[in-house]
Write an enzyme that holds these catalytic residues in place. Sequence first.
Site, PDB file in Angstrom:
ATOM      1  N   ARG A 234       0.866  -1.177   0.000  1.00  0.00           N
ATOM      2  CA  ARG A 234       0.000   0.000   0.000  1.00  0.00           C
ATOM      3  C   ARG A 234       0.906   1.230   0.000  1.00  0.00           C
ATOM      4  NH1 ARG A 234      -3.320  -2.772  -1.600  1.00  0.00           N
ATOM      5  NH2 ARG A 234      -5.364  -3.299  -0.764  1.00  0.00           N
ATOM      6  N   GLU A 263      -2.448   7.387  -5.091  1.00  0.00           N
ATOM      7  CA  GLU A 263      -2.745   6.694  -6.349  1.00  0.00           C
ATOM      8  C   GLU A 263      -4.193   6.842  -6.798  1.00  0.00           C
ATOM      9  OE1 GLU A 263      -1.730   2.568  -5.201  1.00  0.00           O
ATOM     10  OE2 GLU A 263      -3.848   2.082  -5.474  1.00  0.00           O
TER      11      GLU A 263
HETATM   12  P1  NAI Z   1      -1.436 -11.205   5.083  1.00  0.00           P
HETATM   13  O1  NAI Z   1      -2.440 -10.734   6.063  1.00  0.00           O
HETATM   14  O2  NAI Z   1      -1.440 -12.656   4.696  1.00  0.00           O
HETATM   15  O3  NAI Z   1       0.032 -10.852   5.589  1.00  0.00           O
HETATM   16  C1  NAI Z   1       0.404  -9.624   6.133  1.00  0.00           C
HETATM   17  C2  NAI Z   1       1.515  -9.910   7.130  1.00  0.00           C
HETATM   18  O4  NAI Z   1       1.981  -8.645   7.610  1.00  0.00           O
HETATM   19  C3  NAI Z   1       1.050 -10.725   8.339  1.00  0.00           C
HETATM   20  O5  NAI Z   1       1.884 -11.848   8.538  1.00  0.00           O
HETATM   21  C4  NAI Z   1       1.155  -9.730   9.492  1.00  0.00           C
HETATM   22  O6  NAI Z   1       1.531 -10.361  10.709  1.00  0.00           O
HETATM   23  C5  NAI Z   1       2.246  -8.803   8.990  1.00  0.00           C
HETATM   24  N1  NAI Z   1       2.282  -7.527   9.694  1.00  0.00           N
HETATM   25  C6  NAI Z   1       1.268  -6.827  10.278  1.00  0.00           C
HETATM   26  N2  NAI Z   1       1.736  -5.712  10.865  1.00  0.00           N
HETATM   27  C7  NAI Z   1       3.079  -5.703  10.642  1.00  0.00           C
HETATM   28  C8  NAI Z   1       4.121  -4.812  11.003  1.00  0.00           C
HETATM   29  N3  NAI Z   1       3.880  -3.712  11.754  1.00  0.00           N
HETATM   30  N4  NAI Z   1       5.378  -5.096  10.603  1.00  0.00           N
HETATM   31  C9  NAI Z   1       5.631  -6.205   9.869  1.00  0.00           C
HETATM   32  N5  NAI Z   1       4.693  -7.103   9.513  1.00  0.00           N
HETATM   33  C10 NAI Z   1       3.425  -6.848   9.883  1.00  0.00           C
HETATM   34  O7  NAI Z   1      -1.619 -10.281   3.798  1.00  0.00           O
HETATM   35  P2  NAI Z   1      -1.141 -10.590   2.307  1.00  0.00           P
HETATM   36  O8  NAI Z   1      -2.217 -11.309   1.583  1.00  0.00           O
HETATM   37  O9  NAI Z   1       0.215 -11.173   2.328  1.00  0.00           O
HETATM   38  O10 NAI Z   1      -1.110  -9.108   1.702  1.00  0.00           O
HETATM   39  C11 NAI Z   1      -0.202  -8.132   2.168  1.00  0.00           C
HETATM   40  C12 NAI Z   1      -0.595  -6.780   1.614  1.00  0.00           C
HETATM   41  O11 NAI Z   1      -0.396  -6.774   0.201  1.00  0.00           O
HETATM   42  C13 NAI Z   1      -2.094  -6.426   1.767  1.00  0.00           C
HETATM   43  O12 NAI Z   1      -2.348  -5.851   3.033  1.00  0.00           O
HETATM   44  C14 NAI Z   1      -2.320  -5.448   0.656  1.00  0.00           C
HETATM   45  O13 NAI Z   1      -2.104  -4.151   1.157  1.00  0.00           O
HETATM   46  C15 NAI Z   1      -1.235  -5.781  -0.369  1.00  0.00           C
HETATM   47  N6  NAI Z   1      -1.762  -6.279  -1.639  1.00  0.00           N
HETATM   48  C16 NAI Z   1      -1.368  -5.663  -2.799  1.00  0.00           C
HETATM   49  C17 NAI Z   1      -1.829  -6.105  -4.032  1.00  0.00           C
HETATM   50  C18 NAI Z   1      -1.405  -5.486  -5.316  1.00  0.00           C
HETATM   51  O14 NAI Z   1      -2.066  -5.677  -6.357  1.00  0.00           O
HETATM   52  N7  NAI Z   1      -0.308  -4.750  -5.360  1.00  0.00           N
HETATM   53  C19 NAI Z   1      -2.801  -7.218  -4.115  1.00  0.00           C
HETATM   54  C20 NAI Z   1      -3.093  -7.832  -2.823  1.00  0.00           C
HETATM   55  C21 NAI Z   1      -2.613  -7.355  -1.649  1.00  0.00           C
END
Ligand code: NAI
Length: 329
Positions: A234, A263
């Site tokens: 993000r 964006e």
């Molecule tokens: P997820 O929920 O599986 O993983 C996120 C991880 O970040 C979790 O393991 C969580 O513990 C960790 N986390 C939370 N707070 C944190 C912190 N302060 N420091 C370090 N780690 C922390 O989510 P997923 O599916 O891996 O997606 C991650 C992000 O990717 C989403 O939140 C979304 O913003 C972004 N995304 C971007 C896309 C794109 O098209 N560019 C598409 C899908 C998701």
Amino acid sequence: MGSKSFRLAFFSTQKYDISAFECQFPEHISAEYFSQPLNESSVKLAEGFDGICCFVNDVLDETVIKNLSQLGVKLIALRCAGFNNVDLNAAKRHNIKVVRVPAYSPEAVAEHCLALILTLSRKTHKAYNRVKENNFDLNGLLGFNLHNKTVGVIGLGKIGSAFVKILNGFGANVIYFDPFAESELAKPVSLETLYQQSDIIALHCPLTNDTLHIINEEALEQMKPGVMLVNTSRGALIDTKACITALKSRKLGYLALDVYEQESELFFKDMSCEIIDDDVFQRLLTFPNVLITGHQGFFTKEAVSEIVATTLHNVNEFIANSPLTNEVK
Ligand code: NAI
């Protein structure tokens, strides 16, 4: 619901959404597609609908949610994973359920992240243009191996883990920081250590109050000179102005972005004939070591078909009054 059909309004609809979703709906769901993003001025379009289907840059704040509730909307179906744009407390107060697509294809985003890294590290974007003009000069195209490089991953959830598996295949040394997850795929380290040791840093954590501008001036100062930073999560994880300063001082060696804090003013539309007012974004485009894509990490055939299937499943569960598997509270 009886024989009455469930009316679903799509916001921020693109042509590819319509071709992916239309024909997929059973008879008891009728969809209408609005190209407008959802915000205070467009919310009235939701009148008469039972649910709305939104994407990453639709605004679902207190005011919009209150309006949705007054218009009779009972369901917000996000056709994305991130839900930082939704005021969940407001949704709860107004008795609107929020569902999302938690994992449509973590590999799609992880592979895009790798595409950005390899483009910057091997300068294939420059090579493509040169060869098109019969320029086969290699000067300026010197790259670097990923093998034996230290890659720091912030956030080892679904996408972070898929990314680490790919990097392990390259023989990179992968370290990660995640306060809430553990994994044997890589070595856990503190955020400070990650900043100090990484040659490449990839952001795969969600946008929360804790992670807003996690990459700021102070974080950049701790990094290795010439570090590569990649953000496919993000935009607001990064303080963009601080990154521009670090690019100018050569501290930041490469920057790859698939997301950008402002964006919503730019992405998902053709702005090629417009004057772009965002000077920060325009400055980013001037750097030869900055690569930007317009939030396309999710955009693969496999991911889009999973988004459609899960969204339909989510809406059907709501209609059937069943427990909502993918509810966000
Ligand atoms: P997820 O929920 O599986 O993983 C996120 C991880 O970040 C979790 O393991 C969580 O513990 C960790 N986390 C939370 N707070 C944190 C912190 N302060 N420091 C370090 N780690 C922390 O989510 P997923 O599916 O891996 O997606 C991650 C992000 O990717 C989403 O939140 C979304 O913003 C972004 N995304 C971007 C896309 C794109 O098209 N560019 C598409 C899908 C998701």
